[in-house]
Design a protein around this motif. Sequence first.
Motif, PDB file in Angstrom:
ATOM      1  N   PRO A 198       0.806  -1.226   0.000  1.00  0.00           N
ATOM      2  CA  PRO A 198       0.000   0.000   0.000  1.00  0.00           C
ATOM      3  C   PRO A 198       0.841   1.280   0.000  1.00  0.00           C
ATOM      4  O   PRO A 198       0.302   2.369  -0.239  1.00  0.00           O
ATOM      5  N   LEU A 199       2.152   1.143   0.268  1.00  0.00           N
ATOM      6  CA  LEU A 199       3.033   2.310   0.358  1.00  0.00           C
ATOM      7  C   LEU A 199       3.979   2.400  -0.834  1.00  0.00           C
ATOM      8  O   LEU A 199       4.948   3.152  -0.813  1.00  0.00           O
ATOM      9  N   ARG A 200       3.697   1.631  -1.896  1.00  0.00           N
ATOM     10  CA  ARG A 200       4.647   1.489  -3.002  1.00  0.00           C
ATOM     11  C   ARG A 200       5.000   2.814  -3.664  1.00  0.00           C
ATOM     12  O   ARG A 200       6.100   2.983  -4.196  1.00  0.00           O
ATOM     13  N   ASP A 201       4.074   3.761  -3.635  1.00  0.00           N
ATOM     14  CA  ASP A 201       4.340   5.043  -4.290  1.00  0.00           C
ATOM     15  C   ASP A 201       5.124   6.012  -3.428  1.00  0.00           C
ATOM     16  O   ASP A 201       5.513   7.087  -3.911  1.00  0.00           O
ATOM     17  N   ASP A 202       5.347   5.637  -2.173  1.00  0.00           N
ATOM     18  CA  ASP A 202       5.916   6.587  -1.226  1.00  0.00           C
ATOM     19  C   ASP A 202       7.324   6.249  -0.757  1.00  0.00           C
ATOM     20  O   ASP A 202       8.032   7.135  -0.254  1.00  0.00           O
ATOM     21  N   VAL A 203       7.739   4.974  -0.851  1.00  0.00           N
ATOM     22  CA  VAL A 203       8.996   4.563  -0.212  1.00  0.00           C
ATOM     23  C   VAL A 203       9.824   3.691  -1.153  1.00  0.00           C
ATOM     24  O   VAL A 203       9.332   3.174  -2.161  1.00  0.00           O
ATOM     25  N   HIS A 204      11.075   3.527  -0.784  1.00  0.00           N
ATOM     26  CA  HIS A 204      11.974   2.577  -1.449  1.00  0.00           C
ATOM     27  C   HIS A 204      12.395   1.532  -0.421  1.00  0.00           C
ATOM     28  O   HIS A 204      12.816   1.873   0.688  1.00  0.00           O
ATOM     29  N   LEU A 205      12.293   0.267  -0.790  1.00  0.00           N
ATOM     30  CA  LEU A 205      12.723  -0.825   0.083  1.00  0.00           C
ATOM     31  C   LEU A 205      14.190  -1.145  -0.199  1.00  0.00           C
ATOM     32  O   LEU A 205      14.568  -1.422  -1.340  1.00  0.00           O
ATOM     33  N   ALA A 206      15.015  -1.116   0.839  1.00  0.00           N
ATOM     34  CA  ALA A 206      16.423  -1.534   0.751  1.00  0.00           C
ATOM     35  C   ALA A 206      16.590  -2.732   1.679  1.00  0.00           C
ATOM     36  O   ALA A 206      16.625  -2.581   2.905  1.00  0.00           O
ATOM     37  N   MET A 207      16.635  -3.919   1.097  1.00  0.00           N
ATOM     38  CA  MET A 207      16.642  -5.151   1.879  1.00  0.00           C
ATOM     39  C   MET A 207      17.919  -5.943   1.630  1.00  0.00           C
ATOM     40  O   MET A 207      18.290  -6.194   0.478  1.00  0.00           O
ATOM     41  N   VAL A 208      18.572  -6.338   2.710  1.00  0.00           N
ATOM     42  CA  VAL A 208      19.693  -7.271   2.643  1.00  0.00           C
ATOM     43  C   VAL A 208      19.144  -8.627   3.061  1.00  0.00           C
ATOM     44  O   VAL A 208      18.783  -8.836   4.215  1.00  0.00           O
ATOM     45  N   ALA A 209      19.044  -9.554   2.108  1.00  0.00           N
ATOM     46  CA  ALA A 209      18.481 -10.880   2.352  1.00  0.00           C
ATOM     47  C   ALA A 209      19.557 -11.910   2.026  1.00  0.00           C
ATOM     48  O   ALA A 209      19.811 -12.201   0.860  1.00  0.00           O
ATOM     49  N   VAL A 210      20.195 -12.442   3.049  1.00  0.00           N
ATOM     50  CA  VAL A 210      21.373 -13.294   2.873  1.00  0.00           C
ATOM     51  C   VAL A 210      20.952 -14.756   2.781  1.00  0.00           C
ATOM     52  O   VAL A 210      20.328 -15.274   3.712  1.00  0.00           O
ATOM     53  N   PRO A 211      21.276 -15.442   1.676  1.00  0.00           N
ATOM     54  CA  PRO A 211      20.889 -16.853   1.557  1.00  0.00           C
ATOM     55  C   PRO A 211      21.509 -17.711   2.649  1.00  0.00           C
ATOM     56  O   PRO A 211      22.664 -17.515   3.040  1.00  0.00           O
ATOM     57  N   THR A 212      20.739 -18.679   3.123  1.00  0.00           N
ATOM     58  CA  THR A 212      21.232 -19.615   4.121  1.00  0.00           C
ATOM     59  C   THR A 212      21.956 -20.752   3.424  1.00  0.00           C
ATOM     60  O   THR A 212      22.088 -20.793   2.196  1.00  0.00           O
ATOM     61  N   ASP A 213      22.436 -21.722   4.213  1.00  0.00           N
ATOM     62  CA  ASP A 213      23.222 -22.821   3.672  1.00  0.00           C
ATOM     63  C   ASP A 213      22.355 -24.031   3.340  1.00  0.00           C
ATOM     64  O   ASP A 213      22.826 -25.150   3.318  1.00  0.00           O
ATOM     65  N   ASP A 214      21.091 -23.819   3.084  1.00  0.00           N
ATOM     66  CA  ASP A 214      20.214 -24.930   2.724  1.00  0.00           C
ATOM     67  C   ASP A 214      19.248 -24.477   1.633  1.00  0.00           C
ATOM     68  O   ASP A 214      19.448 -23.439   1.002  1.00  0.00           O
ATOM     69  N   ASP A 215      18.201 -25.242   1.407  1.00  0.00           N
ATOM     70  CA  ASP A 215      17.330 -24.962   0.266  1.00  0.00           C
ATOM     71  C   ASP A 215      16.489 -23.703   0.422  1.00  0.00           C
ATOM     72  O   ASP A 215      15.801 -23.303  -0.517  1.00  0.00           O
TER      73      ASP A 215
ATOM     74  N   ALA B 159      17.583 -20.867   0.336  1.00  0.00           N
ATOM     75  CA  ALA B 159      18.190 -19.830  -0.493  1.00  0.00           C
ATOM     76  C   ALA B 159      17.258 -19.419  -1.627  1.00  0.00           C
ATOM     77  O   ALA B 159      17.337 -18.294  -2.142  1.00  0.00           O
ATOM     78  N   ALA B 160      16.361 -20.320  -2.038  1.00  0.00           N
ATOM     79  CA  ALA B 160      15.406 -19.995  -3.091  1.00  0.00           C
ATOM     80  C   ALA B 160      14.487 -18.848  -2.694  1.00  0.00           C
ATOM     81  O   ALA B 160      13.871 -18.207  -3.569  1.00  0.00           O
ATOM     82  N   LEU B 161      14.396 -18.560  -1.399  1.00  0.00           N
ATOM     83  CA  LEU B 161      13.538 -17.459  -0.954  1.00  0.00           C
ATOM     84  C   LEU B 161      14.012 -16.119  -1.501  1.00  0.00           C
ATOM     85  O   LEU B 161      13.202 -15.213  -1.704  1.00  0.00           O
ATOM     86  N   LEU B 162      15.305 -15.976  -1.732  1.00  0.00           N
ATOM     87  CA  LEU B 162      15.803 -14.714  -2.267  1.00  0.00           C
ATOM     88  C   LEU B 162      15.138 -14.390  -3.600  1.00  0.00           C
ATOM     89  O   LEU B 162      14.684 -13.252  -3.829  1.00  0.00           O
ATOM     90  N   ASP B 163      15.063 -15.370  -4.479  1.00  0.00           N
ATOM     91  CA  ASP B 163      14.406 -15.147  -5.769  1.00  0.00           C
ATOM     92  C   ASP B 163      12.922 -14.838  -5.591  1.00  0.00           C
ATOM     93  O   ASP B 163      12.361 -14.000  -6.307  1.00  0.00           O
TER      94      ASP B 163
END
Length: 459
Positions: A264-281, A283-287
């Motif tokens: 709902p805030l897409r027009d107002d903000v920028h998301l800066a996310m550091v999402a570090v893949p783990t050592d198991d499956d 890691a697909a969450l990043l995509d």
Amino acid sequence: MSATNALLYCAVNGIANNTNGIGRQTKTLLATLARHHHRLSAHAGAFTPYLAVPEPGPATWGYNESDLRYARRVVEGLGGQILTLPYDTGRPFWQPDTWRQLSGEAARAAGHLADRHAKVLAIGVDTPFAGLVHHVGAHPAMEVLLALFSTARITERPRPDPGRVTWEEEAIAAANLHPRTWVADIGDFLTRHLKDHYGLNPASLRPWPSGLPLTSADLTPPTRTEAERIVRALGIPAGRPVVAAVGRTDHTKGLDLLIEALAPLRDDVHLAMVAVPTDDDRAALLDSYRHRSAELGLSASIVGRYDRDIPRALAAWPDTYVMAVPSRGETLANIVFETALWAQHSGAVVLAPDIDGFPEQITDGHNGLLYDPAPGALTAGLRRALTLTSDERARLRANAHRSVIARRNAAEHLAALLATFWQTHANGVTRLLGHPATDARTPRSQATTSTHHPLEATP
């Protein structure tokens, strides 16, 4: 035999890698030893530090040779060693059979140290080394402190792995029974959790609050030029409020919840996310995070690697309004404390759910913001953070900084902990901290159910 004592710190992260909160705890210990070993020895008695780590190599999650060199430089410079523990790298790492092997190897290393030192304090850090408590009986000069930083019942809600829960339950039961095994009182929430859900005997507790190496260079705010160079390299647009977040690609970290809440805030903000893949499956969450952000039309920079300069810059950047910590379960989040130091002059206010250990870290409206983790509440919390005046944000940041400086000094905490085990100059630590030292000889039958630990003051 040496007249000095030995501190054996057993950890799976932060020695040859640095990929999660346990790694940051190990880095905190190393920084504290490097800067304050002489002071710690003066108050708790002379000691030699040792670090035990699963044998580093290709199987190590995020293996980094420079991390290992740094750990060796610190520990060997103080007369100690990095002890590598063999284990079956063909097995899955995150399961009790591997942990049982590692705990046995760590106990064997502690036994060798007990032959050379007057006393040995072996600290088993988190679940993989919880099995250390089963081995203490064979070494009269050895004591074990189990330093859990979370449990399966917290991080794997609502369906924790039964094998991991059993492993944790057996460790707590052993710690309750043996007179030379203890459990670290990391924070009030975790201690209550261990009492209520694992049957922890309060007499087994030793205070060791979670802290930071407050004088470390990587905890100082970056200059404006440093921060700008990093945020521009990430493609963060100028003049738009930034919502930052840092976490592993792990369901419990709730980064997916933040993405949905920002729609709902897409027009107002920028998301800066550091999402570090783990050592198991997972890691697909990043995509999936990147795909969902694009699907929702978010303005977003999603970084899939960990570089400590990135969260440091994001926290301090003047356009960063909020550091969101949307965890589904958390004992004590390092990023909350770190943001308080990085953003002391400008930048982010922390927003977190009013669950688990977050109320220990944040008093809503005083040093950060809390939201009720109900549907829609995270979006409302973000709106609240974005509408704060510059003066209100400055007040929250200043209070957060003061709280961390006053309550989260890792050197003070380690000095008090070691004194309770080794007793030498315990009164000196008491005067240094301004609080009574814990008497290591208090019978467990005399313990109360209080979870208050004297090293922390009320916010």
